[in-house]
Design an enzyme around this catalytic site. Sequence first.
Site, PDB file in Angstrom:
ATOM      1  N   LYS A 191      35.340  40.587  10.860  1.00 56.14           N
ATOM      2  CA  LYS A 191      34.712  41.693  10.130  1.00 56.14           C
ATOM      3  C   LYS A 191      33.193  41.647  10.308  1.00 56.14           C
ATOM      4  CE  LYS A 191      36.413  44.381   7.822  1.00 56.14           C
ATOM      5  NZ  LYS A 191      37.049  45.711   8.121  1.00 56.14           N
ATOM      6  N   TYR A 224      39.218  35.903   9.862  1.00 55.68           N
ATOM      7  CA  TYR A 224      39.153  37.279   9.336  1.00 55.68           C
ATOM      8  C   TYR A 224      37.707  37.669   9.059  1.00 55.68           C
ATOM      9  CZ  TYR A 224      39.076  40.901   5.714  1.00 55.68           C
ATOM     10  OH  TYR A 224      38.765  42.022   4.959  1.00 55.68           O
ATOM     11  N   THR A 232      33.728  43.883   4.081  1.00 54.26           N
ATOM     12  CA  THR A 232      34.093  42.976   2.990  1.00 54.26           C
ATOM     13  C   THR A 232      32.933  42.053   2.619  1.00 54.26           C
ATOM     14  OG1 THR A 232      35.500  41.059   2.528  1.00 54.26           O
ATOM     15  CG2 THR A 232      35.094  41.509   4.809  1.00 54.26           C
ATOM     16  N   ASP A 233      32.976  41.548   1.401  1.00 53.42           N
ATOM     17  CA  ASP A 233      31.959  40.562   0.991  1.00 53.42           C
ATOM     18  C   ASP A 233      32.169  39.213   1.679  1.00 53.42           C
ATOM     19  OD1 ASP A 233      34.257  39.748  -0.382  1.00 53.42           O
ATOM     20  OD2 ASP A 233      33.317  39.736  -2.360  1.00 53.42           O
ATOM     21  N   GLU A 234      33.364  39.037   2.311  1.00 53.64           N
ATOM     22  CA  GLU A 234      33.662  37.725   2.899  1.00 53.64           C
ATOM     23  C   GLU A 234      32.744  37.404   4.076  1.00 53.64           C
ATOM     24  OE1 GLU A 234      37.794  36.695   3.127  1.00 53.64           O
ATOM     25  OE2 GLU A 234      38.318  38.158   1.603  1.00 53.64           O
TER      26      GLU A 234
END
Length: 354
Positions: A162, A158, A132-134
């Site tokens: 990741k 989260y 994810t970009d997060e």
Amino acid sequence: MKNILVTGGAGFIGTNFVYYWLNKYPQDRIVVLDALTYAGNRGNLSAAEKNPKFKFVHGNILDQPLVESLLTDHKIDTLVHFAAESHVDRSIHGPDEFINTNIVGTHTLLKAAKKIWLDENPRPHRFHHISTDEVYGSLKSDDPPFTENTPYAPNSPYAASKAASDHLVRAYHETYGLQTTISNCSNNYGPYQFPEKLIPLVIINILNKKPLPVYGDGKQIRDWLHVDDHNLGVDLILNKGKIGATYNIGGNNEWTNIDIVKTICNLIHERYPNGTSAHGNHPQTLITHVKDRLGHDRRYAINAEMISSALGYSPTESFETGIRKTIEWFLDNEDWWRRIMDGSYRSWIAVNYD
Ligand code: NAD
Ligand code: TYD
């Protein structure tokens, strides 16, 4: 021909990936491994289960012997790893599952892949990790979008889990020579998305005449991509990507949350101009600003130049077409989301929000 193991294939993006792949590459075989957590739904795959090239296995990515036997018995040469705990709000209320599945689970898959593909009987293979970009943290309004070289700065449990899993995948490539690729994608939307995420939640709450909860001022920005365009990027990476590389996938489509919510309200109002939703009023009357998410990232945006120039990636769906199709899907599949709303999702909401 590929023999693909898809982890998390009964969730939102995994389900869409299975249908994308079976349709585009009918000669390939797919095995889905999914633990069927609250977010997984075997019924999503009922059409795929009619295809002899498809098999569903109910099991956990933390079960290394099971993963090893699947890799061996099904002659798997490609693993696409979607399985994860994926909801930021849940990670704030209970991070442990995120550490187990996203970090330990990914490491379990890496250990199984190393053993079967490198140690026991070396053979060509690919381990593709979906991220994810997060992991890159939060942007200021005038910052340039994230590139593959943006330093990791995850803010939620989260995102941190990741980020850790991305590092492990990278390390297994650098240390052991596992043939890995990683993709970091922006926010997805589309069919089968679990209704705890913003877009399906807003569609369904409008149809149920319930408040539309907008966190804080609603000016946070996300970069939205239709799920099929995410899977198109994964397809290009699997077929043409450079081993060991990371690719950002995004659609150059930044929206504030409040504008997304208003757009969905307008489109549903256009569909039901006489007001079968929202008690006969315009759905925007349901918008309710609520307490902000802890540590809420202000802005995400992806620079997808690398996958575009290196692999010829270009999203096929505009936001206008993609969001209309998504609303139609939720209108046409009321049984799907009503069953979910009647089950575990409601009990989690009751514990954490009521
Ligand atoms: P999802 O929550 O809808 O689905 C996750 C799936 O994984 C479910 O079917 C669940 O049953 C399964 N699963 C969870 N724990 C498992 C375990 N221990 N063993 C086996 N299966 C397990 O998630 P999603 O939105 O489809 O996201 C898929 C992947 O894409 C995730 O890795 C997520 O981080 C990533 N991602 C999501 C988005 C997005 O906007 N949704 C954006 C970028 C990246
Ligand atoms: P979400 O769909 O949970 O994705 P992510 O947190 O991974 O970006 O949320 C998207 C944005 O919408 C995020 O800024 C949080 C916000 N949001 C709301 O304002 N209200 C809601 O009820 C939800 C679920 C999200």
